[in-house]
Design a protein around this motif. Structure first.
Motif, PDB file in Angstrom:
ATOM      1  N   ARG A 109      -9.529  -5.485  -4.070  1.00  0.00           N
ATOM      2  CA  ARG A 109      -8.817  -5.973  -2.904  1.00  0.00           C
ATOM      3  C   ARG A 109      -9.359  -7.338  -2.464  1.00  0.00           C
ATOM      4  NH1 ARG A 109      -5.749  -3.176  -4.784  1.00  0.00           N
ATOM      5  NH2 ARG A 109      -4.677  -1.354  -3.922  1.00  0.00           N
TER       6      ARG A 109
ATOM      7  N   GLU B 293       0.830  -1.204   0.000  1.00  0.00           N
ATOM      8  CA  GLU B 293       0.000   0.000   0.000  1.00  0.00           C
ATOM      9  C   GLU B 293       0.862   1.251   0.000  1.00  0.00           C
ATOM     10  OE1 GLU B 293      -3.247   0.217  -0.281  1.00  0.00           O
ATOM     11  OE2 GLU B 293      -3.576  -1.956  -0.273  1.00  0.00           O
TER      12      GLU B 293
ATOM     13  N   ARG C 273      -5.816   6.792  -3.286  1.00  0.00           N
ATOM     14  CA  ARG C 273      -4.684   5.946  -2.896  1.00  0.00           C
ATOM     15  C   ARG C 273      -4.140   5.193  -4.106  1.00  0.00           C
ATOM     16  NH1 ARG C 273      -2.591   3.984   1.743  1.00  0.00           N
ATOM     17  NH2 ARG C 273      -4.222   5.013   2.968  1.00  0.00           N
ATOM     18  N   GLN C 274      -5.051   4.683  -4.949  1.00  0.00           N
ATOM     19  CA  GLN C 274      -4.606   3.962  -6.142  1.00  0.00           C
ATOM     20  C   GLN C 274      -3.865   4.896  -7.102  1.00  0.00           C
ATOM     21  OE1 GLN C 274      -4.723   0.867  -6.223  1.00  0.00           O
ATOM     22  NE2 GLN C 274      -4.549   0.144  -8.327  1.00  0.00           N
TER      23      GLN C 274
ATOM     24  N   ASP D 132      -7.280  -2.321  -8.747  1.00  0.00           N
ATOM     25  CA  ASP D 132      -7.825  -1.628  -7.575  1.00  0.00           C
ATOM     26  C   ASP D 132      -8.750  -2.506  -6.743  1.00  0.00           C
ATOM     27  OD1 ASP D 132     -10.128  -1.709  -9.116  1.00  0.00           O
ATOM     28  OD2 ASP D 132     -10.236   0.458  -9.459  1.00  0.00           O
TER      29      ASP D 132
ATOM     30  N   THR E  79     -10.269  -0.363  -3.704  1.00  0.00           N
ATOM     31  CA  THR E  79      -9.453   0.540  -2.912  1.00  0.00           C
ATOM     32  C   THR E  79      -9.838   1.985  -3.173  1.00  0.00           C
ATOM     33  OG1 THR E  79      -7.166   1.026  -2.249  1.00  0.00           O
ATOM     34  CG2 THR E  79      -7.607   0.859  -4.603  1.00  0.00           C
ATOM     35  N   ASP E  80      -9.478   2.856  -2.278  1.00  0.00           N
ATOM     36  CA  ASP E  80      -9.743   4.274  -2.433  1.00  0.00           C
ATOM     37  C   ASP E  80      -9.070   4.778  -3.703  1.00  0.00           C
ATOM     38  OD1 ASP E  80     -10.515   6.996  -1.235  1.00  0.00           O
ATOM     39  OD2 ASP E  80      -8.347   7.210  -1.582  1.00  0.00           O
TER      40      ASP E  80
END
Length: 268
Positions: free
Chosen positions: A116, A90, A126-127, A114, A122-123
């Motif tokens: 999980r 991450e 963040r990606q 992306d 995932t956000d």
């Protein structure tokens, strides 16, 4: 051929001629066979790589197996792109370091997703940090950004477009939407973005030729070849037990040995 030339050649395969048909290998032998079969570019399947090591897919546990395999595959006479699941971390700097190591080995592309392990997405921000870190560290590496909005049912067209736009802005070179089979949505994504759209081939779904007509520029086999190999092995064993005939045209012992020995994975 320099790395820059190889990377440019791989990029060009997404832009000219027929869509890039990307078969996905799970070990050195399968990749060597595909290269021998004339495929100019080969990807890896994270399911196949993980399963071959007795591990589960998309958990991040197959990082070392993926890296070890990639080092060997880069010696093949084909352009190699590697599925790195969600990046195996991450932390953007760690994902970027992995990408740099793959590039040093000769890998010209990565696929980063992306989705999980718990079935969520995932956000987006963040990606985007992961994608940006990879592109900033290895600009020539082709980053195929995969969104699992259809694969995991995490959203429809609007969410797919939102994520695709964000990933493109972060530097993605291609967009991958597995499980997408709606022709209207496919053509809409092709028209909406200036980077190649990658679609996963689905038996009984939209054909390769139809995907080409819709403007798709890359068609992946995903885990299909791996699963077909498992099925073929079991069926051959059953044929022996029944006294039936095994499939014709199989490589001989010498053919298989020579094929894999031609490109020494351990020398990578």
């Amino acid at each position: 051929m320099t790395y820059a030339h190889r990377a440019a050649t791989f990029r060009a395969l997404h832009r000219t001629g027929d869509p890039l048909l990307l078969p996905n290998a799970w070990d050195h032998a399968s990749a060597a066979a595909l290269a021998h079969g004339g495929f100019p570019a080969i990807g890896t399947t994270s399911l196949g790589v993980a399963a071959a090591a007795g591990k589960r897919d998309a958990t991040g546990d197959a990082r070392e197996e993926t890296l070890r395999l990639a080092r060997g595959l880069a010696r093949l006479p084909a352009l190699i792109t590697v599925d790195i699941e969600g990046g195996f971390s991450e932390r953007p700097e760690e994902v970027a370091a992995l990408a740099a190591e793959l590039a040093r080995a000769g890998v010209v592309g990565v696929n980063i997703e992306d989705g999980r392990p718990d079935g969520t997405l995932t956000d987006t921000a963040r990606q985007c940090e992961l994608i940006h870190a990879v592109k900033e560290t290895v600009p020539e590496l082709f980053v195929n950004a995969r969104t699992d909005t259809y694969w995991m049912g995490g959203g429809g067209v609007a969410e797919t477009e939102r994520r695709a736009a964000a990933y493109r802005l972060a530097g993605a070179d291609g967009l991958f939407v597995p499980a997408l089979q709606d022709e209207k949505v496919i053509s809409g994504l092709v028209a909406a973005f200036d980077v190649p759209l990658n679609v996963l081939f689905a038996p009984g779904g939209v054909t390769y030729r139809r995907l080409a007509e819709l403007g798709v520029r890359r068609v992946s086999s995903g885990s299909l070849l791996f699963r077909a190999a498992l099925h073929g092995a079991v069926e051959a064993a059953r044929a022996i037990a029944r006294g039936g005939a095994v499939p014709e045209g199989l490589p001989s012992y010498a053919d298989a040995a020579d094929l894999c020995a031609a490109y020494d994975a351990e020398g990578a």
